[in-house]
Design a protein around this motif. Structure first.
Motif, PDB file in Angstrom:
ATOM      1  N   ARG A   1      68.355  64.713   2.869  1.00  0.00           N
ATOM      2  CA  ARG A   1      69.696  64.568   3.152  1.00  0.00           C
ATOM      3  C   ARG A   1      70.662  65.098   2.254  1.00  0.00           C
ATOM      4  NH1 ARG A   1      68.178  58.631   1.425  1.00  0.00           N
ATOM      5  NH2 ARG A   1      68.297  58.598  -0.565  1.00  0.00           N
ATOM      6  N   GLU A   2      70.210  65.394   0.997  1.00  0.00           N
ATOM      7  CA  GLU A   2      71.198  66.047   0.276  1.00  0.00           C
ATOM      8  C   GLU A   2      71.394  67.642   0.466  1.00  0.00           C
ATOM      9  OE1 GLU A   2      69.261  64.358  -3.357  1.00  0.00           O
ATOM     10  OE2 GLU A   2      69.843  62.624  -2.424  1.00  0.00           O
ATOM     11  N   LEU A   3      70.670  68.124   1.391  1.00  0.00           N
ATOM     12  CA  LEU A   3      70.785  69.803   1.508  1.00  0.00           C
ATOM     13  C   LEU A   3      71.408  70.008   2.797  1.00  0.00           C
ATOM     14  CD1 LEU A   3      66.739  70.211   1.546  1.00  0.00           C
ATOM     15  CD2 LEU A   3      68.337  70.680  -0.028  1.00  0.00           C
ATOM     16  N   VAL A   4      72.076  68.971   3.388  1.00  0.00           N
ATOM     17  CA  VAL A   4      72.801  69.066   4.680  1.00  0.00           C
ATOM     18  C   VAL A   4      74.227  68.442   4.796  1.00  0.00           C
ATOM     19  CG1 VAL A   4      70.789  69.677   6.191  1.00  0.00           C
ATOM     20  CG2 VAL A   4      71.453  67.293   6.000  1.00  0.00           C
TER      21      VAL A   4
ATOM     22  N   ARG B   1      54.837  78.157   3.968  1.00  0.00           N
ATOM     23  CA  ARG B   1      56.085  77.992   3.470  1.00  0.00           C
ATOM     24  C   ARG B   1      56.476  76.780   4.014  1.00  0.00           C
ATOM     25  NH1 ARG B   1      56.622  80.337  -0.876  1.00  0.00           N
ATOM     26  NH2 ARG B   1      58.752  79.529  -0.963  1.00  0.00           N
ATOM     27  N   ASP B   2      57.350  75.843   3.284  1.00  0.00           N
ATOM     28  CA  ASP B   2      57.946  74.698   3.887  1.00  0.00           C
ATOM     29  C   ASP B   2      59.453  75.072   4.063  1.00  0.00           C
ATOM     30  OD1 ASP B   2      56.008  72.651   3.909  1.00  0.00           O
ATOM     31  OD2 ASP B   2      56.731  71.851   1.880  1.00  0.00           O
ATOM     32  N   ILE B   3      59.883  74.981   5.490  1.00  0.00           N
ATOM     33  CA  ILE B   3      61.238  75.583   5.919  1.00  0.00           C
ATOM     34  C   ILE B   3      62.165  74.405   6.498  1.00  0.00           C
ATOM     35  CG2 ILE B   3      62.554  77.374   6.996  1.00  0.00           C
ATOM     36  CD1 ILE B   3      60.862  78.514   5.081  1.00  0.00           C
ATOM     37  N   VAL B   4      63.174  74.199   5.820  1.00  0.00           N
ATOM     38  CA  VAL B   4      64.214  73.277   6.694  1.00  0.00           C
ATOM     39  C   VAL B   4      65.199  74.006   7.462  1.00  0.00           C
ATOM     40  CG1 VAL B   4      65.806  71.294   6.578  1.00  0.00           C
ATOM     41  CG2 VAL B   4      63.516  71.455   5.167  1.00  0.00           C
TER      42      VAL B   4
ATOM     43  N   GLY C   1      71.540  78.308  13.321  1.00  0.00           N
ATOM     44  CA  GLY C   1      70.960  77.477  12.358  1.00  0.00           C
ATOM     45  C   GLY C   1      71.159  78.164  11.037  1.00  0.00           C
ATOM     46  N   GLN C   2      70.806  77.386   9.974  1.00  0.00           N
ATOM     47  CA  GLN C   2      70.883  77.757   8.607  1.00  0.00           C
ATOM     48  C   GLN C   2      69.742  77.413   7.781  1.00  0.00           C
ATOM     49  OE1 GLN C   2      74.259  76.543   6.370  1.00  0.00           O
ATOM     50  NE2 GLN C   2      74.039  77.857   4.530  1.00  0.00           N
ATOM     51  N   ILE C   3      68.881  78.278   7.116  1.00  0.00           N
ATOM     52  CA  ILE C   3      67.909  77.852   6.375  1.00  0.00           C
ATOM     53  C   ILE C   3      68.335  77.209   5.030  1.00  0.00           C
ATOM     54  CG2 ILE C   3      65.860  78.700   5.112  1.00  0.00           C
ATOM     55  CD1 ILE C   3      65.372  80.635   7.000  1.00  0.00           C
ATOM     56  N   VAL C   4      68.217  75.896   4.861  1.00  0.00           N
ATOM     57  CA  VAL C   4      68.564  75.121   3.864  1.00  0.00           C
ATOM     58  C   VAL C   4      67.574  74.974   2.589  1.00  0.00           C
ATOM     59  CG1 VAL C   4      70.649  74.162   4.827  1.00  0.00           C
ATOM     60  CG2 VAL C   4      68.417  72.848   4.863  1.00  0.00           C
TER      61      VAL C   4
ATOM     62  N   LEU D   1      53.413  73.811  11.661  1.00  0.00           N
ATOM     63  CA  LEU D   1      54.576  72.631  11.893  1.00  0.00           C
ATOM     64  C   LEU D   1      55.685  72.605  12.559  1.00  0.00           C
ATOM     65  CD1 LEU D   1      54.760  69.459  11.293  1.00  0.00           C
ATOM     66  CD2 LEU D   1      55.720  70.111   9.232  1.00  0.00           C
ATOM     67  N   VAL D   2      55.821  72.110  13.520  1.00  0.00           N
ATOM     68  CA  VAL D   2      57.262  72.565  14.139  1.00  0.00           C
ATOM     69  C   VAL D   2      57.907  70.938  14.505  1.00  0.00           C
ATOM     70  CG1 VAL D   2      58.773  73.518  16.115  1.00  0.00           C
ATOM     71  CG2 VAL D   2      56.894  74.979  14.961  1.00  0.00           C
ATOM     72  N   THR D   3      58.866  70.423  14.024  1.00  0.00           N
ATOM     73  CA  THR D   3      59.758  69.294  14.086  1.00  0.00           C
ATOM     74  C   THR D   3      60.853  69.189  14.233  1.00  0.00           C
ATOM     75  OG1 THR D   3      57.844  68.418  12.588  1.00  0.00           O
ATOM     76  CG2 THR D   3      59.579  67.040  12.955  1.00  0.00           C
ATOM     77  N   THR D   4      61.609  68.475  15.069  1.00  0.00           N
ATOM     78  CA  THR D   4      63.178  68.371  15.168  1.00  0.00           C
ATOM     79  C   THR D   4      63.548  66.872  14.955  1.00  0.00           C
ATOM     80  OG1 THR D   4      62.911  69.914  17.118  1.00  0.00           O
ATOM     81  CG2 THR D   4      65.008  69.211  16.585  1.00  0.00           C
ATOM     82  N   ILE D   5      64.528  66.586  14.073  1.00  0.00           N
ATOM     83  CA  ILE D   5      65.138  65.439  13.806  1.00  0.00           C
ATOM     84  C   ILE D   5      66.397  65.074  13.935  1.00  0.00           C
ATOM     85  CG2 ILE D   5      65.276  63.770  11.765  1.00  0.00           C
ATOM     86  CD1 ILE D   5      62.368  64.276  11.575  1.00  0.00           C
ATOM     87  N   ASP D   6      66.620  63.948  14.620  1.00  0.00           N
ATOM     88  CA  ASP D   6      68.103  63.802  14.976  1.00  0.00           C
ATOM     89  C   ASP D   6      68.794  63.385  13.832  1.00  0.00           C
ATOM     90  OD1 ASP D   6      69.609  62.750  17.838  1.00  0.00           O
ATOM     91  OD2 ASP D   6      70.465  61.766  15.888  1.00  0.00           O
ATOM     92  N   SER D   7      70.446  63.906  14.032  1.00  0.00           N
ATOM     93  CA  SER D   7      71.308  63.926  12.817  1.00  0.00           C
ATOM     94  C   SER D   7      71.341  62.218  12.091  1.00  0.00           C
ATOM     95  CB  SER D   7      72.533  64.301  12.952  1.00  0.00           C
ATOM     96  OG  SER D   7      72.941  63.384  14.041  1.00  0.00           O
ATOM     97  N   THR D   8      71.029  61.264  13.103  1.00  0.00           N
ATOM     98  CA  THR D   8      71.102  59.894  12.779  1.00  0.00           C
ATOM     99  C   THR D   8      69.761  59.372  11.827  1.00  0.00           C
ATOM    100  OG1 THR D   8      70.334  59.363  14.803  1.00  0.00           O
ATOM    101  CG2 THR D   8      72.719  59.267  14.688  1.00  0.00           C
ATOM    102  N   ILE D   9      68.873  60.332  11.971  1.00  0.00           N
ATOM    103  CA  ILE D   9      67.680  59.861  11.043  1.00  0.00           C
ATOM    104  C   ILE D   9      67.966  60.544   9.612  1.00  0.00           C
ATOM    105  CG2 ILE D   9      65.051  60.056  10.878  1.00  0.00           C
ATOM    106  CD1 ILE D   9      65.058  59.984  13.838  1.00  0.00           C
ATOM    107  N   VAL D  10      68.557  61.705   9.389  1.00  0.00           N
ATOM    108  CA  VAL D  10      68.629  62.276   8.269  1.00  0.00           C
ATOM    109  C   VAL D  10      69.045  61.752   7.171  1.00  0.00           C
ATOM    110  CG1 VAL D  10      69.538  64.375   7.079  1.00  0.00           C
ATOM    111  CG2 VAL D  10      68.819  64.586   9.699  1.00  0.00           C
ATOM    112  N   PRO D  11      70.103  60.698   7.003  1.00  0.00           N
ATOM    113  CA  PRO D  11      70.475  59.788   6.025  1.00  0.00           C
ATOM    114  C   PRO D  11      69.465  59.104   5.365  1.00  0.00           C
ATOM    115  CG  PRO D  11      72.211  59.726   7.654  1.00  0.00           C
ATOM    116  CD  PRO D  11      70.872  60.415   8.437  1.00  0.00           C
ATOM    117  N   SER D  12      68.416  58.783   6.223  1.00  0.00           N
ATOM    118  CA  SER D  12      67.037  58.218   5.663  1.00  0.00           C
ATOM    119  C   SER D  12      65.933  58.832   4.938  1.00  0.00           C
ATOM    120  CB  SER D  12      66.413  57.294   6.646  1.00  0.00           C
ATOM    121  OG  SER D  12      67.310  56.449   7.142  1.00  0.00           O
TER     122      SER D  12
END
Ligand SMILES: Cc1cc2nc3c(=O)[nH]c(=O)nc-3n(C[C@H](O)[C@H](O)[C@H](O)COP(=O)(O)OP(=O)(O)OC[C@H]3O[C@@H](n4cnc5c(N)ncnc54)[C@H](O)[C@@H]3O)c2cc1C
Length: 459
Positions: free
Chosen positions: A266-269, A221-224, A297-300, A250-261
């Motif tokens: 980016r449309e989910l959050v 499952r792909d989970i965000v 957190g919230q699964i989106v 896979l376990v990845t953390t992405i900073d909020s300033t990267i998300v707009p790219s």
């Protein structure tokens, strides 16, 4: 530039082995993704081979290497050409050896496979799944890279959260290697002997077959998951990654300033939210939901990885992770680049937090959780808002002074790119044995000195 007579003799000696001579095509096959680094872009942009040789069988590889030895032609092997460090860029002309036609599966049995080195990872995984297996680990370039290129030029990726990196014992069982000697030998390296070609950029032999362990096929499952704060997301990822009862890929953390790219995501959050990007087995979903809620957190997003992989227009989540995060950033802003760091397994997030405080928005944080020698930790593929090469060197040095190991992605030699600044095993001694003239990907093994120049060998 290679002597034209030597080149002509080489082409003639190749007989009916397919060759590309068109300069535009040759230039294209002489490049990889080195342009992620402004330093390598400056250094490697004009480098090109003089021809591309496309063998279809191991015998044709051996024939090519015999001809290269006789004519004094440098040979740079190539799989999918997706390396980031200029691994597949010929520094001293000669031939690119395109191995993508060696793509057969030799056998699959007992949780292992033996395959030819030019097989594409996406094709391999599809065939393996039909037999109940999957690749233990793959780079985020799964859809374009080859298995030989991954072992010779890559290090870790999706699956490393469970299985560690390619260098961890047990992840490569055997490799068949064609040497650069007269006549070339075909060697079978087994177990720890495969360290001699692992991440050696093809400088210690042409890998023609690989034997690798597999994992049981899983319907991932792909989970965000969205979090209001980066460190909250990172702490959740560390706790999840340490959960022995949940199968993870896979376990990845992405900073909020990267998300707009990140297109689609980016449309989910909401603005300012940081993300955990996960691949989780269906059996882990109940516990995952509890952990997400406990960490605020919230699964989106919850999607089927394989469906996203094969449905046109959709993107599997792993193509937002590892160096694909950088690629996504680069599509929006060509001035950024990246770092490749490893945080110590003892309390990695304390140092992550410290580096975030030190660098702020100059280095938006991106973490990949993985096992190194069995210990759980995280690697940083931080985005760097590049200003100058001096500042980049300073950023690297500050990390190292603070105990964060850097595998420098802005250099093209094996030694300088490693966190240890030296060759990992006795690859140098092996190279003296199997490539005494140094015609294999010359210039990539920094400290190697050939017994004589290849041109002196030409007949
Ligand atoms: C967007 C992006 C994301 C990436 N993500 C990851 C990641 O998650 N993990 C990771 O490890 N890497 C990653 N990479 C780097 C690269 O994609 C992988 O390492 C990939 O596996 C390389 O495979 P390739 O077939 O493209 O190899 P190539 O780039 O063609 O070759 C890589 C090196 O191996 C040598 N080589 C190729 N085939 C052979 C052979 N048969 N015998 C001997 N030498 C050979 C080449 O000379 C070169 O030095 C990423 C790169 C990009 C651009």
């Amino acid at each position: 530039m290679t002597d034209p007579d030597a080149l002509a003799a080489f082409v003639e000696a190749l007989g009916d082995i397919p060759v590309l001579l068109d300069p535009a095509l040759v230039k294209q096959r002489s490049q990889d993704f080195f342009w992620f680094s402004p330093v390598l872009k400056r250094q490697l942009n004009d480098m090109t081979a003089e021809l591309v040789v496309c063998p279809r069988t191991r015998d044709e590889v051996t024939h090519t290497m015999a001809a290269a030895w006789r004519c004094g032609i440098n040979v740079t092997p190539r799989g999918g050409g997706t390396g980031n460090h200029g691994q597949a860029v010929p520094l001293r002309g000669g031939a690119v050896l395109d191995l993508s036609r060696l793509d057969r599966i030799v056998w699959v049995r007992d949780g292992m496979m033996r395959v030819e080195a030019g097989a594409k990872l996406i094709d391999l995984d599809k065939i393996l799944r039909e037999r109940g297996w999957e690749l233990r680990m793959f780079p985020s370039t799964k859809r374009t890279a080859t298995i030989g290129g991954f072992v010779a030029g890559g290090s870790d990726g999706i699956g490393s959260i469970t299985w560690g990196g390619l260098r961890d014992a047990g992840n490569v069982i055997a490799a068949q290697v064609v040497t650069a000697e007269a006549p070339p030998r075909v060697l079978e390296l087994r177990g720890s002997e495969t360290d001699l070609i692992n991440h050696a950029y093809g400088t210690t032999g042409i890998v023609t077959e690989l034997e690798l362990p597999l994992a049981p096929a899983m319907q991932w499952r792909d989970i965000v998951v969205a979090f209001p704060d980066f460190m909250q997301a990172a702490r959740f990822c560390l706790v999840l990654a340490a959960c022995p009862g949940i199968d993870l890929k896979l376990v990845t953390t992405i900073d909020s300033t990267i998300v707009p790219s990140l297109e689609v995501l980016r449309e989910l959050v909401a603005v300012g939210e940081s993300l955990a990007l996960l691949m989780v087995a269906p059996s882990g979903m109940t516990t995952l939901a509890e952990l997400v809620s406990a960490h605020g957190g919230q699964i989106v997003l919850d999607a089927d990885t394989l469906k996203s992989e094969i449905t046109s227009g959709s993107v599997p989540l792993y193509e937002f992770t590892w160096n694909h995060t950088t690629l996504q950033m680069l599509t929006q802003d060509r001035t950024v680049t990246y770092l490749r760091s490893l945080f110590p397994a003892a309390d990695p997030l304390a140092l992550v937090e410290r580096m975030r405080t030190l660098f702020g928005d100059e280095l938006p944080m991106h973490l990949e959780f993985l096992r190194v020698g069995g210990a759980l930790t995280c690697a940083g593929l931080q985005i760097v808002r590049f200003t100058t090469e001096d500042r980049l060197a300073e950023i690297i040095s500050i990390h190292e002074q603070n105990g964060v190991s850097i595998s420098n992605p802005h250099v093209y030699t094996i030694e300088n790119g490693s966190g240890h600044k030296r060759l990992p095993v006795n690859q140098m001694g092996f190279k003296h044995e199997v490539d005494p003239l140094g015609i294999l990907n010359p210039g990539k093994m920094r400290d190697f000195v050939p017994v004589r120049a290849p041109a002196e060998n030409a007949e």
